[in-house]
Design a protein around this motif. Sequence first.
Motif, PDB file in Angstrom:
ATOM      1  N   GLN A 180      -5.247   7.290   6.023  1.00 25.17           N
ATOM      2  CA  GLN A 180      -5.668   6.933   7.379  1.00 25.17           C
ATOM      3  C   GLN A 180      -6.439   5.619   7.435  1.00 25.17           C
ATOM      4  O   GLN A 180      -6.767   5.140   8.516  1.00 25.17           O
ATOM      5  CB  GLN A 180      -6.538   8.053   7.984  1.00 25.17           C
ATOM      6  CG  GLN A 180      -7.987   8.063   7.526  1.00 25.17           C
ATOM      7  CD  GLN A 180      -8.196   8.523   6.075  1.00 25.17           C
ATOM      8  OE1 GLN A 180      -7.262   8.996   5.437  1.00 25.17           O
ATOM      9  NE2 GLN A 180      -9.412   8.393   5.571  1.00 25.17           N
ATOM     10  N   LEU A 181      -6.733   5.010   6.294  1.00 22.28           N
ATOM     11  CA  LEU A 181      -7.496   3.760   6.295  1.00 22.28           C
ATOM     12  C   LEU A 181      -6.740   2.671   7.048  1.00 22.28           C
ATOM     13  O   LEU A 181      -5.532   2.494   6.866  1.00 22.28           O
ATOM     14  CB  LEU A 181      -7.757   3.279   4.868  1.00 22.28           C
ATOM     15  CG  LEU A 181      -8.772   4.055   4.015  1.00 22.28           C
ATOM     16  CD1 LEU A 181      -8.799   3.475   2.609  1.00 22.28           C
ATOM     17  CD2 LEU A 181     -10.155   4.035   4.636  1.00 22.28           C
ATOM     18  N   SER A 182      -7.458   1.915   7.867  1.00 23.89           N
ATOM     19  CA  SER A 182      -6.854   0.728   8.470  1.00 23.89           C
ATOM     20  C   SER A 182      -6.637  -0.317   7.389  1.00 23.89           C
ATOM     21  O   SER A 182      -7.243  -0.260   6.311  1.00 23.89           O
ATOM     22  CB  SER A 182      -7.774   0.161   9.547  1.00 23.89           C
ATOM     23  OG  SER A 182      -8.973  -0.351   8.950  1.00 23.89           O
ATOM     24  N   ASN A 183      -5.780  -1.296   7.669  1.00 19.93           N
ATOM     25  CA  ASN A 183      -5.564  -2.365   6.695  1.00 19.93           C
ATOM     26  C   ASN A 183      -6.850  -3.121   6.400  1.00 19.93           C
ATOM     27  O   ASN A 183      -7.080  -3.575   5.267  1.00 19.93           O
ATOM     28  CB  ASN A 183      -4.487  -3.327   7.202  1.00 19.93           C
ATOM     29  CG  ASN A 183      -3.088  -2.770   7.030  1.00 19.93           C
ATOM     30  OD1 ASN A 183      -2.887  -1.740   6.368  1.00 19.93           O
ATOM     31  ND2 ASN A 183      -2.109  -3.425   7.635  1.00 19.93           N
ATOM     32  N   GLU A 184      -7.692  -3.265   7.411  1.00 16.76           N
ATOM     33  CA  GLU A 184      -8.973  -3.949   7.204  1.00 16.76           C
ATOM     34  C   GLU A 184      -9.849  -3.168   6.241  1.00 16.76           C
ATOM     35  O   GLU A 184     -10.447  -3.741   5.312  1.00 16.76           O
ATOM     36  CB  GLU A 184      -9.687  -4.132   8.541  1.00 16.76           C
ATOM     37  CG  GLU A 184     -11.026  -4.849   8.423  1.00 16.76           C
ATOM     38  CD  GLU A 184     -11.730  -4.993   9.768  1.00 16.76           C
ATOM     39  OE1 GLU A 184     -11.225  -4.447  10.775  1.00 16.76           O
ATOM     40  OE2 GLU A 184     -12.790  -5.640   9.802  1.00 16.76           O
ATOM     41  N   ASP A 185      -9.958  -1.862   6.447  1.00 20.64           N
ATOM     42  CA  ASP A 185     -10.771  -1.050   5.545  1.00 20.64           C
ATOM     43  C   ASP A 185     -10.130  -0.966   4.159  1.00 20.64           C
ATOM     44  O   ASP A 185     -10.824  -0.923   3.136  1.00 20.64           O
ATOM     45  CB  ASP A 185     -10.963   0.350   6.120  1.00 20.64           C
ATOM     46  CG  ASP A 185     -11.970   0.380   7.260  1.00 20.64           C
ATOM     47  OD1 ASP A 185     -12.768  -0.578   7.361  1.00 20.64           O
ATOM     48  OD2 ASP A 185     -11.955   1.346   8.046  1.00 20.64           O
ATOM     49  N   TRP A 186      -8.797  -0.944   4.137  1.00 19.28           N
ATOM     50  CA  TRP A 186      -8.082  -0.919   2.850  1.00 19.28           C
ATOM     51  C   TRP A 186      -8.488  -2.138   2.012  1.00 19.28           C
ATOM     52  O   TRP A 186      -8.846  -2.012   0.836  1.00 19.28           O
ATOM     53  CB  TRP A 186      -6.587  -0.915   3.117  1.00 19.28           C
ATOM     54  CG  TRP A 186      -5.729  -0.695   1.910  1.00 19.28           C
ATOM     55  CD1 TRP A 186      -5.347  -1.620   0.989  1.00 19.28           C
ATOM     56  CD2 TRP A 186      -5.139   0.549   1.499  1.00 19.28           C
ATOM     57  NE1 TRP A 186      -4.555  -1.052   0.030  1.00 19.28           N
ATOM     58  CE2 TRP A 186      -4.407   0.279   0.315  1.00 19.28           C
ATOM     59  CE3 TRP A 186      -5.141   1.846   2.012  1.00 19.28           C
ATOM     60  CZ2 TRP A 186      -3.679   1.277  -0.351  1.00 19.28           C
ATOM     61  CZ3 TRP A 186      -4.424   2.829   1.346  1.00 19.28           C
ATOM     62  CH2 TRP A 186      -3.707   2.550   0.178  1.00 19.28           C
TER      63      TRP A 186
ATOM     64  N   ARG B 227       0.859  -1.179   0.000  1.00 22.50           N
ATOM     65  CA  ARG B 227       0.000   0.000   0.000  1.00 22.50           C
ATOM     66  C   ARG B 227       0.898   1.233   0.000  1.00 22.50           C
ATOM     67  O   ARG B 227       1.883   1.294   0.735  1.00 22.50           O
ATOM     68  CB  ARG B 227      -0.966   0.024   1.184  1.00 22.50           C
ATOM     69  CG  ARG B 227      -0.354   0.029   2.557  1.00 22.50           C
ATOM     70  CD  ARG B 227      -1.409   0.097   3.666  1.00 22.50           C
ATOM     71  NE  ARG B 227      -1.941   1.434   3.865  1.00 22.50           N
ATOM     72  CZ  ARG B 227      -2.931   1.737   4.692  1.00 22.50           C
ATOM     73  NH1 ARG B 227      -3.533   0.761   5.402  1.00 22.50           N
ATOM     74  NH2 ARG B 227      -3.363   2.974   4.828  1.00 22.50           N
TER      75      ARG B 227
ATOM     76  N   ASP C  44       1.023   4.691   1.085  1.00 22.25           N
ATOM     77  CA  ASP C  44       0.420   5.764   1.865  1.00 22.25           C
ATOM     78  C   ASP C  44       0.829   7.129   1.346  1.00 22.25           C
ATOM     79  O   ASP C  44       0.113   8.117   1.541  1.00 22.25           O
ATOM     80  CB  ASP C  44       0.787   5.615   3.343  1.00 22.25           C
ATOM     81  CG  ASP C  44      -0.003   4.504   4.020  1.00 22.25           C
ATOM     82  OD1 ASP C  44      -1.129   4.223   3.576  1.00 22.25           O
ATOM     83  OD2 ASP C  44       0.510   3.904   4.983  1.00 22.25           O
TER      84      ASP C  44
END
Length: 461
Positions: free
Chosen positions: A42-48, A30, A32
Amino acid sequence: MADQPILSLGPDILRPVEPANFPKAILRYRSDRAAGEVGLAQLSNEDWARHFARFDPLPDSLTEPLALAYHGHQFRVYNPDIGDGRGFLFAQLRDGAGRLMDLGTKGSGRTPFSRDGDGRLTLKGAVREVLATEMLEALGVPTSRTLSVIETGEDLHRYDEPSPTRSAVMVRLSHSHIRFGTFQRLAALKDEEGMARLLAYVRDEFYPALAEGDAAGLLRAVSERMAVHAARLMAAGFTHGVLNTDNMNITGECFDYGPWKFTPTVDPGWTAASFDRTGLYAFGRQPEAIYWNLAALADALRPIGDPEELKDVLEVYPDAYAKAFPDAILRRLGVRPSDPQADQSFASDLFVFLNKTRLPLERAFFDLFAGSAGRGKRLRSPHSDTYAGEEIIRRLDAYEPLQPERAEHPIFRREPPTLLPDDVEALWDPITEADDWSAFEAKVAAIREYGEALAIADRFS
């Protein structure tokens, strides 16, 4: 309010599609740095993974993925049976300057344009695109940037890789998803109304200084950007491999990387694609290939523009390239332009010198960076004897270094990061053999540090 300007193009160009349902979503990369430009860092890995592997819509953007229809010349043969075959436009966002940015995918599943393809992407292909975009950005080439790579857990069979091979889905960030071939398709369909809408969209979002309906003005603006694109490809020693009209975007960025290669030396005949048997898109022929593609765009614009004016405007490109090439060379060398004629002569003579001596191209730019301010690293180079006493080196030292202190960056005490074919294979081997990503991650970090030292990365506004 959702920002969806692409919807103005209408349903004939835009086809809603369903993303593939992947068995796994393993985050492998990713950016950033790129994500921060559009408010996504700012997205978490889960949301990513939820957004970039499952393709849940991003807030205030497109509510569904859209595959775009287009035609194109592929190796100068017109093909009406193409379009977004294994990707789609996932989102449109604004960067901090208010510029529209497109998030497009690769390997996200089948679309109406897939034909016999499976709509998938190999993990190796995704890794290669990360490397290409990172290096080109570092070397000052306007390029799409790889935002995300997620491994998807499917086994793929490919004729050009040991199979089965691992799969991935990728997201790239660029200024525009619109290709030369988007205009070509509408021209072939004789859809003047659609052409007018497309021209208005491109003008409003990317070339607001143009007058309404100014097809010749658009061709001029695109030609000027493509001249810079071509010149910086040459200065980077990069061979794209498939410079078809469907691989030219309207904002002048390099994108859609397939069989790319960096040339080891200044070799005009160096090719990237094994299937380019005539060398149509060889390293030294890339400026010509882009000019040919601009002529195809000019032809596509004829239904909404004056043919004679378009013909005249097309001649902007050779002069623009003649100016852009020495600018690109001097940028890579970190020295200030001087007299335009002298700059042109120096740039062409430098390439003659590099071709004659067969010096490793990236090493030569590394050694010669900052001109006279970098004499120390030039003397430390294994090629110092080749530089000694050469007239071209004396001419380089007559240029004023832009920022002399950059020659003292710690990276110039090491070896230049390169992405020659053997380098890329050496990065892939530990991934495929032991799922070891450390060499890949180290290479990306080294390329970024190199870019910071050179300080020549920029993007079209």
